[in-house]
Scaffold this motif. Sequence first.
Motif, PDB file in Angstrom:
ATOM      1  N   ASP A   1      12.871 -24.162  11.888  1.00 53.58           N
ATOM      2  CA  ASP A   1      12.439 -24.832  10.661  1.00 53.58           C
ATOM      3  C   ASP A   1      12.785 -26.317  10.764  1.00 53.58           C
ATOM      4  OD1 ASP A   1      12.158 -22.196   9.858  1.00 53.58           O
ATOM      5  OD2 ASP A   1      12.917 -22.584   7.846  1.00 53.58           O
TER       6      ASP A   1
ATOM      7  N   ASP B   1       8.636 -26.189  12.013  1.00 53.53           N
ATOM      8  CA  ASP B   1       7.940 -25.902  10.752  1.00 53.53           C
ATOM      9  C   ASP B   1       8.612 -26.712   9.648  1.00 53.53           C
ATOM     10  OD1 ASP B   1       7.331 -24.929   8.226  1.00 53.53           O
ATOM     11  OD2 ASP B   1       7.421 -22.821   8.788  1.00 53.53           O
TER      12      ASP B   1
ATOM     13  N   HIS C   1       8.915 -27.556   4.115  1.00 54.28           N
ATOM     14  CA  HIS C   1       9.670 -28.048   2.951  1.00 54.28           C
ATOM     15  C   HIS C   1      10.046 -29.525   3.042  1.00 54.28           C
ATOM     16  CE1 HIS C   1      10.215 -24.217   0.820  1.00 54.28           C
ATOM     17  NE2 HIS C   1      10.064 -23.703   2.032  1.00 54.28           N
TER      18      HIS C   1
ATOM     19  N   THR D   1       7.794 -16.154   8.817  1.00 53.90           N
ATOM     20  CA  THR D   1       6.446 -16.323   9.367  1.00 53.90           C
ATOM     21  C   THR D   1       6.492 -16.860  10.808  1.00 53.90           C
ATOM     22  OG1 THR D   1       6.322 -18.489   8.291  1.00 53.90           O
ATOM     23  CG2 THR D   1       5.297 -16.649   7.139  1.00 53.90           C
TER      24      THR D   1
ATOM     25  N   THR E   1      -3.127 -21.914   6.104  1.00 60.42           N
ATOM     26  CA  THR E   1      -1.705 -21.753   5.761  1.00 60.42           C
ATOM     27  C   THR E   1      -0.831 -21.854   7.016  1.00 60.42           C
ATOM     28  OG1 THR E   1      -1.637 -19.370   6.140  1.00 60.42           O
ATOM     29  CG2 THR E   1      -2.288 -20.084   3.917  1.00 60.42           C
ATOM     30  N   LEU E   2       0.456 -22.052   6.788  1.00 57.96           N
ATOM     31  CA  LEU E   2       1.414 -22.027   7.906  1.00 57.96           C
ATOM     32  C   LEU E   2       1.498 -20.636   8.510  1.00 57.96           C
ATOM     33  CD1 LEU E   2       4.260 -24.344   6.610  1.00 57.96           C
ATOM     34  CD2 LEU E   2       3.066 -24.565   8.791  1.00 57.96           C
ATOM     35  N   THR E   3       1.331 -19.629   7.682  1.00 57.08           N
ATOM     36  CA  THR E   3       1.354 -18.250   8.200  1.00 57.08           C
ATOM     37  C   THR E   3       0.261 -18.082   9.261  1.00 57.08           C
ATOM     38  OG1 THR E   3       2.126 -17.526   6.027  1.00 57.08           O
ATOM     39  CG2 THR E   3       1.284 -15.819   7.506  1.00 57.08           C
TER      40      THR E   3
ATOM     41  N   SER F   1       1.124 -26.670   0.784  1.00 59.65           N
ATOM     42  CA  SER F   1       1.277 -25.704  -0.315  1.00 59.65           C
ATOM     43  C   SER F   1       2.557 -25.942  -1.104  1.00 59.65           C
ATOM     44  CB  SER F   1       1.247 -24.271   0.230  1.00 59.65           C
ATOM     45  OG  SER F   1       2.426 -23.996   0.943  1.00 59.65           O
ATOM     46  N   LYS F   2       3.401 -26.845  -0.637  1.00 59.98           N
ATOM     47  CA  LYS F   2       4.645 -27.106  -1.372  1.00 59.98           C
ATOM     48  C   LYS F   2       4.549 -28.483  -2.046  1.00 59.98           C
ATOM     49  CE  LYS F   2       6.749 -23.781   1.627  1.00 59.98           C
ATOM     50  NZ  LYS F   2       6.014 -22.716   0.936  1.00 59.98           N
TER      51      LYS F   2
ATOM     52  N   SER G   1      14.287 -23.691   4.555  1.00 53.75           N
ATOM     53  CA  SER G   1      13.811 -23.258   3.238  1.00 53.75           C
ATOM     54  C   SER G   1      14.910 -22.653   2.374  1.00 53.75           C
ATOM     55  CB  SER G   1      12.685 -22.240   3.406  1.00 53.75           C
ATOM     56  OG  SER G   1      13.156 -21.108   4.099  1.00 53.75           O
TER      57      SER G   1
ATOM     58  N   HIS H   1      12.092 -19.248   9.594  1.00 56.85           N
ATOM     59  CA  HIS H   1      11.320 -18.573   8.547  1.00 56.85           C
ATOM     60  C   HIS H   1      10.638 -17.318   9.107  1.00 56.85           C
ATOM     61  CE1 HIS H   1       8.242 -18.130   5.346  1.00 56.85           C
ATOM     62  NE2 HIS H   1       9.226 -18.607   4.600  1.00 56.85           N
TER      63      HIS H   1
END
Length: 422
Positions: free
Chosen positions: A189, A218, A221, A146, A119-121, A262-263, A193, A144
């Motif tokens: 970002d 990041d 999105h 995270t 994940t990005l997290t 995940s998007k 988001s 974001h």
Amino acid sequence: MTASPGTRPQAGTWLAGWLEACAELDRLQAGNPMLDAVIEEIDGRRIRVGDRWLIDFASCNYLGLDLDREVIEGIPAYLDRWGTHPGWSRMLGSPVLYEQIEAGLRELLGVADVLLLPTLTHIHAAVIPVLASDGTIFVDSRAHKTIWDGCVAARAHGATVVRYAHDDPEDLERLLRRRPKPPLLVCMDGVNSMTGNPPRLAEFLALARAHDATLYVDDGHGFGVVGERGPGETSPYGRRGNGVVRHLGESYDHLVLTGGFSKAYSSLLAFIACPPELKRLLKIAAPPYLYSGPSPIASLASTLLGLQVNASRGDELRAMLYAKTRRVLDHLEKLGAATLNASSFPIVEVPLADAGDLDRVGALLFERGIYATLAFYPGVPRHEVGFRLQLTAANTADQVDELLVVLDELADRGLLRTGAPR
Ligand SMILES: Cc1ncc(COP(=O)(O)O)c(C=O)c1O
């Protein structure tokens, strides 16, 4: 230690302190059907919560690949071959599917190398401390959460964290002139988001190159939605969905791009695009590579199948996504309602005339069969409190029609902020 439902913990305890700090969300979650819902069934882009069917405008499945027959029907063959889950951390070994995805991504993004983590997290928590070392991180005030958490981890490892005003290269330049301790890292970002807008990337990159800083972006999105511009593009989103850097015509010099599947790709997997020597370092220094459980096989499979769909039909899906998003934006404009979206990308935040109406508006949207993300304070500034609509290629034209009728009602009742956003 725990408080049972409906009771308040004793004032002055650590639990009461936390609940007080998150009071607005706690109150909304307890009373508003639009939050923390149990979704019992889906039918296309409709979801059932209790006995009510709602149209889902809260999913991030931008390309609709979660419902795509080519993806769904392709996954079982991977499960037959690999089982459900690779039992190794990546340090021990990875199914060859990782190599295949990394090769596909290198070509799609046009980058030297790629490392996949779940994940990005995980990526922000592990990679930001490595890149920052004991130097200085400049972080966008609206980056974001995270990313912020990654910066906090970096601070614990000796970095200094400095915040700059959202998407404001002039403010960053002012801070860079103060001779901060290198290495310098600037975190932001890509497509934001909440606002749905891209950053002023060219100006930030020029600063990064002039000050020998690394821009850490990041694009969770933007990846899969926006891509390189050029002849043959089916919409202003550009071609191939290869992310905000390619969309804005920039290069990866002094830039590390992160993004996720995940998007737009509806899969549990994320990537960092970086030079090979950084990848080599991360393979020995990033805890999620060394110790975390990997993405499930179904997610690796849906990523590979998604990349296949992206190559054959991605631009067609993006054209549909753009058309639906434009309908919503044009309608808001006709109503004189504000939105933070200045990009036409498929994240449309609609601020309320009065932030105090959020609970009422959430209940009304739910009542009218629209599922959206509530944007509450302090997640957004008070003047941006409202709701976020996300369009996906799998939303039908009829569903957008229904949404527009509900927006009419909200506007008639004077609940939407009018005019340009502040
Ligand atoms: C901009 C951004 N970064 C990171 C994340 C977290 O992504 P992941 O689920 O891959 O950890 C999100 C999720 O909402 C996001 O919007």
